[in-house]
Motif scaffolding. Structure first.
Motif, PDB file in Angstrom:
ATOM      1  N   ALA A   5      16.090  17.195 -29.584  1.00 37.48           N
ATOM      2  CA  ALA A   5      14.769  16.869 -30.447  1.00 37.48           C
ATOM      3  C   ALA A   5      14.854  15.355 -30.537  1.00 37.48           C
ATOM      4  CB  ALA A   5      14.511  17.565 -31.551  1.00 37.48           C
ATOM      5  N   VAL A   6      13.803  14.836 -30.401  1.00 36.63           N
ATOM      6  CA  VAL A   6      13.293  13.396 -30.849  1.00 36.63           C
ATOM      7  C   VAL A   6      12.373  13.355 -31.891  1.00 36.63           C
ATOM      8  CG1 VAL A   6      12.594  11.150 -30.194  1.00 36.63           C
ATOM      9  CG2 VAL A   6      14.194  12.493 -28.804  1.00 36.63           C
ATOM     10  N   ASN A   7      12.470  12.668 -33.191  1.00 39.26           N
ATOM     11  CA  ASN A   7      11.511  12.910 -34.183  1.00 39.26           C
ATOM     12  C   ASN A   7      11.155  14.289 -34.318  1.00 39.26           C
ATOM     13  OD1 ASN A   7      10.042  11.164 -36.144  1.00 39.26           O
ATOM     14  ND2 ASN A   7       8.309  10.924 -34.998  1.00 39.26           N
ATOM     15  N   GLN A   8      12.224  15.026 -34.545  1.00 36.37           N
ATOM     16  CA  GLN A   8      11.999  16.711 -34.949  1.00 36.37           C
ATOM     17  C   GLN A   8      10.699  17.536 -33.804  1.00 36.37           C
ATOM     18  OE1 GLN A   8      10.883  16.233 -38.986  1.00 36.37           O
ATOM     19  NE2 GLN A   8      12.919  16.803 -39.672  1.00 36.37           N
ATOM     20  N   ALA A   9      10.831  16.757 -32.932  1.00 38.77           N
ATOM     21  CA  ALA A   9       9.828  17.363 -31.488  1.00 38.77           C
ATOM     22  C   ALA A   9      11.019  17.714 -30.401  1.00 38.77           C
ATOM     23  CB  ALA A   9       8.897  16.456 -31.171  1.00 38.77           C
TER      24      ALA A   9
ATOM     25  N   ALA B  49      10.696  10.934 -24.082  1.00 42.28           N
ATOM     26  CA  ALA B  49      10.290  11.423 -25.541  1.00 42.28           C
ATOM     27  C   ALA B  49      10.464  10.194 -26.365  1.00 42.28           C
ATOM     28  CB  ALA B  49      11.066  12.498 -25.828  1.00 42.28           C
ATOM     29  N   PHE B  50      11.564   9.623 -26.576  1.00 40.36           N
ATOM     30  CA  PHE B  50      11.974   8.424 -27.455  1.00 40.36           C
ATOM     31  C   PHE B  50      11.017   7.296 -27.322  1.00 40.36           C
ATOM     32  CE2 PHE B  50      14.088   5.018 -29.640  1.00 40.36           C
ATOM     33  CZ  PHE B  50      14.674   5.746 -30.844  1.00 40.36           C
ATOM     34  N   ASP B  51      10.516   7.032 -26.093  1.00 39.36           N
ATOM     35  CA  ASP B  51       9.518   5.633 -25.776  1.00 39.36           C
ATOM     36  C   ASP B  51       8.270   6.172 -26.392  1.00 39.36           C
ATOM     37  OD1 ASP B  51       8.697   3.468 -24.582  1.00 39.36           O
ATOM     38  OD2 ASP B  51       8.074   4.580 -22.745  1.00 39.36           O
ATOM     39  N   ALA B  52       7.862   7.430 -26.350  1.00 40.31           N
ATOM     40  CA  ALA B  52       6.597   7.865 -26.824  1.00 40.31           C
ATOM     41  C   ALA B  52       6.720   7.691 -28.284  1.00 40.31           C
ATOM     42  CB  ALA B  52       6.070   9.249 -26.431  1.00 40.31           C
TER      43      ALA B  52
ATOM     44  N   GLY C 155       4.791   2.300 -31.202  1.00 38.86           N
ATOM     45  CA  GLY C 155       4.084   1.209 -31.815  1.00 38.86           C
ATOM     46  C   GLY C 155       5.104   0.053 -32.079  1.00 38.86           C
ATOM     47  N   ARG C 156       6.272   0.225 -31.455  1.00 38.31           N
ATOM     48  CA  ARG C 156       7.264  -0.851 -31.950  1.00 38.31           C
ATOM     49  C   ARG C 156       7.327  -1.947 -30.849  1.00 38.31           C
ATOM     50  NH1 ARG C 156      10.749   1.738 -35.658  1.00 38.31           N
ATOM     51  NH2 ARG C 156       9.641   3.520 -36.566  1.00 38.31           N
ATOM     52  N   ALA C 157       7.579  -3.037 -31.236  1.00 41.81           N
ATOM     53  CA  ALA C 157       7.612  -4.290 -30.346  1.00 41.81           C
ATOM     54  C   ALA C 157       8.933  -4.260 -29.454  1.00 41.81           C
ATOM     55  CB  ALA C 157       7.701  -5.539 -31.178  1.00 41.81           C
ATOM     56  N   ARG C 158       8.715  -3.956 -27.989  1.00 42.11           N
ATOM     57  CA  ARG C 158       9.689  -3.938 -27.207  1.00 42.11           C
ATOM     58  C   ARG C 158      10.108  -5.365 -26.941  1.00 42.11           C
ATOM     59  NH1 ARG C 158       8.192   0.838 -27.959  1.00 42.11           N
ATOM     60  NH2 ARG C 158       8.380   2.504 -26.330  1.00 42.11           N
ATOM     61  N   VAL C 159      11.515  -5.488 -26.086  1.00 39.62           N
ATOM     62  CA  VAL C 159      12.210  -6.578 -25.693  1.00 39.62           C
ATOM     63  C   VAL C 159      12.379  -6.433 -24.186  1.00 39.62           C
ATOM     64  CG1 VAL C 159      14.045  -8.080 -25.536  1.00 39.62           C
ATOM     65  CG2 VAL C 159      13.191  -7.364 -27.825  1.00 39.62           C
ATOM     66  N   THR C 160      11.566  -6.992 -23.482  1.00 41.07           N
ATOM     67  CA  THR C 160      11.943  -6.736 -21.759  1.00 41.07           C
ATOM     68  C   THR C 160      12.106  -8.220 -21.374  1.00 41.07           C
ATOM     69  OG1 THR C 160       9.500  -7.301 -21.659  1.00 41.07           O
ATOM     70  CG2 THR C 160      10.254  -4.992 -21.849  1.00 41.07           C
ATOM     71  N   PRO C 161      13.033  -8.238 -20.121  1.00 35.64           N
ATOM     72  CA  PRO C 161      13.540  -6.955 -19.838  1.00 35.64           C
ATOM     73  C   PRO C 161      14.738  -6.620 -20.593  1.00 35.64           C
ATOM     74  CG  PRO C 161      14.463  -8.945 -18.526  1.00 35.64           C
ATOM     75  CD  PRO C 161      13.356  -9.323 -19.418  1.00 35.64           C
ATOM     76  N   ALA C 162      15.160  -5.175 -20.426  1.00 32.24           N
ATOM     77  CA  ALA C 162      16.067  -4.633 -21.500  1.00 32.24           C
ATOM     78  C   ALA C 162      17.275  -5.156 -21.140  1.00 32.24           C
ATOM     79  CB  ALA C 162      15.925  -3.025 -21.197  1.00 32.24           C
ATOM     80  N   VAL C 163      18.325  -5.200 -22.011  1.00 32.75           N
ATOM     81  CA  VAL C 163      19.797  -5.635 -21.947  1.00 32.75           C
ATOM     82  C   VAL C 163      20.547  -4.626 -21.430  1.00 32.75           C
ATOM     83  CG1 VAL C 163      21.662  -6.588 -23.178  1.00 32.75           C
ATOM     84  CG2 VAL C 163      19.340  -7.170 -24.066  1.00 32.75           C
ATOM     85  N   ALA C 164      21.215  -4.634 -20.483  1.00 30.73           N
ATOM     86  CA  ALA C 164      21.960  -3.907 -19.616  1.00 30.73           C
ATOM     87  C   ALA C 164      23.417  -3.458 -20.665  1.00 30.73           C
ATOM     88  CB  ALA C 164      22.607  -4.432 -18.397  1.00 30.73           C
ATOM     89  N   PRO C 165      23.502  -2.264 -20.602  1.00 28.58           N
ATOM     90  CA  PRO C 165      23.335  -1.090 -19.721  1.00 28.58           C
ATOM     91  C   PRO C 165      22.052  -0.135 -20.239  1.00 28.58           C
ATOM     92  CG  PRO C 165      24.987  -0.441 -20.844  1.00 28.58           C
ATOM     93  CD  PRO C 165      24.656  -1.851 -21.491  1.00 28.58           C
ATOM     94  N   PHE C 166      21.158  -0.701 -21.010  1.00 28.56           N
ATOM     95  CA  PHE C 166      20.430   0.011 -21.776  1.00 28.56           C
ATOM     96  C   PHE C 166      18.776  -0.098 -21.272  1.00 28.56           C
ATOM     97  CE2 PHE C 166      23.416  -1.539 -25.282  1.00 28.56           C
ATOM     98  CZ  PHE C 166      24.122  -0.226 -25.210  1.00 28.56           C
ATOM     99  N   GLU C 167      18.130   0.818 -21.590  1.00 36.91           N
ATOM    100  CA  GLU C 167      16.620   0.835 -20.852  1.00 36.91           C
ATOM    101  C   GLU C 167      15.688   0.536 -21.872  1.00 36.91           C
ATOM    102  OE1 GLU C 167      14.009   3.934 -18.359  1.00 36.91           O
ATOM    103  OE2 GLU C 167      16.228   4.026 -18.341  1.00 36.91           O
ATOM    104  N   LEU C 168      15.881   1.224 -23.151  1.00 37.07           N
ATOM    105  CA  LEU C 168      14.911   0.725 -24.266  1.00 37.07           C
ATOM    106  C   LEU C 168      15.208  -0.385 -25.326  1.00 37.07           C
ATOM    107  CD1 LEU C 168      13.168   4.293 -24.618  1.00 37.07           C
ATOM    108  CD2 LEU C 168      12.473   2.361 -23.458  1.00 37.07           C
TER     109      LEU C 168
END
Length: 439
Positions: A263-267, A305-308, A312-325
Motif C-alpha cells: 500500500a502507498v498512502n494507505q491505498a 502509485a507513489f508518483d500519483a 503536488g511535490r516539486a520534482r528534481v529531473t533528471p533523477a539521480v541514479a539509481p533512483f527514478e523519483l
C-alpha cells in the motif's frame, strides 16, 4: 592492508563475535552475546568488528550476510582442516552456492592418503563469485550481555571456511570475509545457540551512520535489548508485530509473505493479477544490497502509485541514479519519522504491516535532493541461488537502507520475524546501545 587481510581466522572470527549479540537465555543455558555493527560509507555494507585479543590496536571486520549459510574468511598457513565425514562438513554442503560445480565433500589429504579433507564453497554475495577452500575450526571469544552492557568474555569453537583473498572483491577495504546469518546449522546464530545453549534467534539493529559512535547492535538469543536513553523498555519485548518466516525455493535466507500486497498512502497498489500469481508476494531480506529491490512487474505499479501520491511535490529531473523519483527536499517538510511523504506498507501474513516512513523511504543524495530509495530488480538476483538450480526472484527484497533503525528479531525456533517499526518513533536509534563494559 595485505597484512590485515592475512590475519589468522581465529582473529578474524574474533571480529565476528567479540562484542557478540544480546539474546535470551534458553532454559538453563548461557548468557546472551552482543556485537557492534558498523556501516561502510563506500560500499554501504554492514560489518561486525572487534579488537584482536593479542593486539588491541588492530581491528578485524567481516560483512554481515542474512542469506549466507556459513562463516568464511582468509586463512594463514598452519590451520587444521576438518575431515569429510565430520558433521560440520556434511552441513557445509547442504546449501550449494550458485555457479559452483558439485565436487563432492573434499579432496585427499596430502599428508595422509587415508584421510579426506573437507572442502567448502564460500560465496561472495556482492560480487557473486564462489570459491572452493578448506573447512576448519577455531576458538573465538565474545562478550556476554544482560541486554544493557557487555558483561564478560566467553570462548567457544566455531566451524568456518577458509577463502582465497581474491574472493574479497567488492567488500569494504579492510574486511577479510563474511559472516553468514542465514537459516543454516553453520551460520553464526545456530553455532552460538548450539555452543551457548541459548535460543536460536537473533535481533538485528542496523545503523544509518558510518561515523565513530554510530555502531548498531546485534543480539544472539533474541534479547533483551535496552537502548539509551536510560529507562526505555526492552525493545524486543515491545515489538510492533511479527509474521511467519516462509521458505523460497532452496534458499537458506529469510523470507516473509505480503499476502495482501503493498500500500502507498494507505491505498493498495494494484498489481497485474496474471503476473507471477501476484498474491501473496514473497518478500526477502538482504543485508548486502543497499536499497529495496522490486521485481519489474511490482516496481512499475509501485512507482506509478507513489508518483500519483506525490503529484503536488516539486520534482528534481533528471533523477539521480539509481533512483527514478527524486524531489526538492527543501519543500518536502519533515517529521520525527523523516520526510513528510506518503507511508509505504507491506501488508503481511498474520495481519500486521511493515510500515516504511520517510526516514527509510527517502535517500538524501545531495543538499537539496531526496529520492525514493527503491529500485527495479535487474536480471538474475545472485543472492538467492543457494541450493542448486535457478530460483524465481522474490517479488521484493528489502535492502539495508529500509532496515536501518528498525529492530528485527529472526526467530528460527518459532519460524517468525518480529519488527519494531522505525525506532525514531520511540525517540531512540540502533546506535544507542551502551557498549561500555559493565563494572
Amino acid at each position: 592492508m595485505a597484512e590485515l587481510r592475512q590475519l589468522k581466522p581465529l582473529l578474524l572470527l574474533l571480529a565476528v563475535v567479540l562484542g557478540a549479540l544480546a539474546c535470551t537465555v534458553a532454559g538453563d543455558g548461557g548468557m546472551p552475546l552482543v556485537i557492534p555493527i558498523t556501516k561502510d560509507a563506500a560500499t554501504l555494507l554492514y560489518s561486525v568488528s572487534a579488537p584482536v585479543a593479542e593486539n588491541d590496536q588492530i581491528t578485524n571486520h567481516l560483512v554481515l550476510d542474512l542469506s549466507g549459510p556459513i562463516i568464511w574468511s582468509t586463512c594463514p598457513d598452519g590451520y587444521v582442516t576438518l575431515g569429510c565425514t565430520s558433521p560440520a562438513c556434511m552441513q557445509a554442503h547442504r546449501f550449494h552456492p550458485p555457479n559452483c560445480p558439485q565436487t563432492g565433500y573434499g579432496k585427499p589429504d596430502a599428508d595422509n592418503p587415508h584421510r579426506c579433507k573437507c572442502t567448502a564453497h564460500p560465496h561472495n554475495p556482492v560480487s557473486g563469485d564462489t570459491a572452493s577452500d578448506d573447512m576448519t575450526q577455531f576458538t573465538t571469544s565474545v562478550n556476554a550481555t544482560d541486554g544493557k552492557n557487555p558483561l564478560y568474555t566467553v570462548s567457544f569453537v566455531v566451524s568456518t571456511s577458509c577463502a582465497p583473498e581474491s574472493l574479497l572483491a567488492g567488500l569494504p577495504e579492510n574486511d577479510v570475509g563474511v559472516v553468514g546469518l542465514a537459516r543454516s546449522a553453520l551460520a553464526l546464530p545456530a553455532q552460538i545457540a548450539d555452543t551457548q545453549k541459548v535460543a536460536n534467534k537473533f535481533a538485528l539493529c542496523l545503523p544509518s551512520g558510518g561515523g565513530d559512535g554510530d555502531a548498531g547492535v546485534a543480539i544472539f538469543g533474541g534479547g533483551p535489548l535496552f537502548l539509551l536513553p536510560p529507562g526505555r523498555p526492552d525493545v524486543v519485548a515491545t515489538l510492533a508485530g511479527d509474521t511467519p518466516l516462509v521458505k523460497h525455493g532452496k534458499s537458506p535466507g529469510y523470507f516473509i509473505s505480503a499476502d495482501k500486497g503493498i500500500a502507498v498512502n494507505q491505498a493498495q497498489v494494484q498489481l497485474d493479477g496474471n503476473a507471477y500469481g501476484a498474491t501473496p508476494l514473497v518478500v526477502g531480506l538482504s543485508s548486502t544490497i543497499p536499497y529495496t529491490e522490486l521485481r519489474s512487474d511490482v516496481y512499475r505499479a509501485f512507482i506509478k502509485a507513489f508518483d500519483a501520491a506525490t503529484a503536488g511535490r516539486a520534482r528534481v529531473t533528471p533523477a539521480v541514479a539509481p533512483f527514478e523519483l527524486c524531489y526538492d527536499s527543501t519543500q518536502l517538510g519533515s517529521t520525527r519519522l523523516g520526510y513528510a511523504v506518503p507511508q509505504i506498507d507491506l501488508m503481511l501474513q498474520g495481519g500486521k504491516n511493515w510500515t516504511v516512513f520517510g526516514a527509510n523511504s527517502m535517500a538524501q543524495v545531495n543538499d537539496h535532493t531526496a529520492c525514493l530509495a527503491f529500485v527495479e530488480m535487474k536480471g538474475e538476483h545472485k543472492q538467492y541461488g543457494y541450493g542448486g538450480g535457478a530460483t524465481e526472484a522474490p517479488a521484493v527484497v528489502i535492502g539495508g537502507f529500509q532496515m536501518e533503525n528498525n529492530l528485527l528479531v529472526f526467530d528460527e525456533e518459532n519460524q517468525r520475524l518480529g519488527f519494531s517499526s522505525l525506532l525514531f518513533g520511540r525517540q531512540t536509534t540502533c546506535s544507542n546501545f551502551n557498549f561500555t563494559m559493565a563494572a
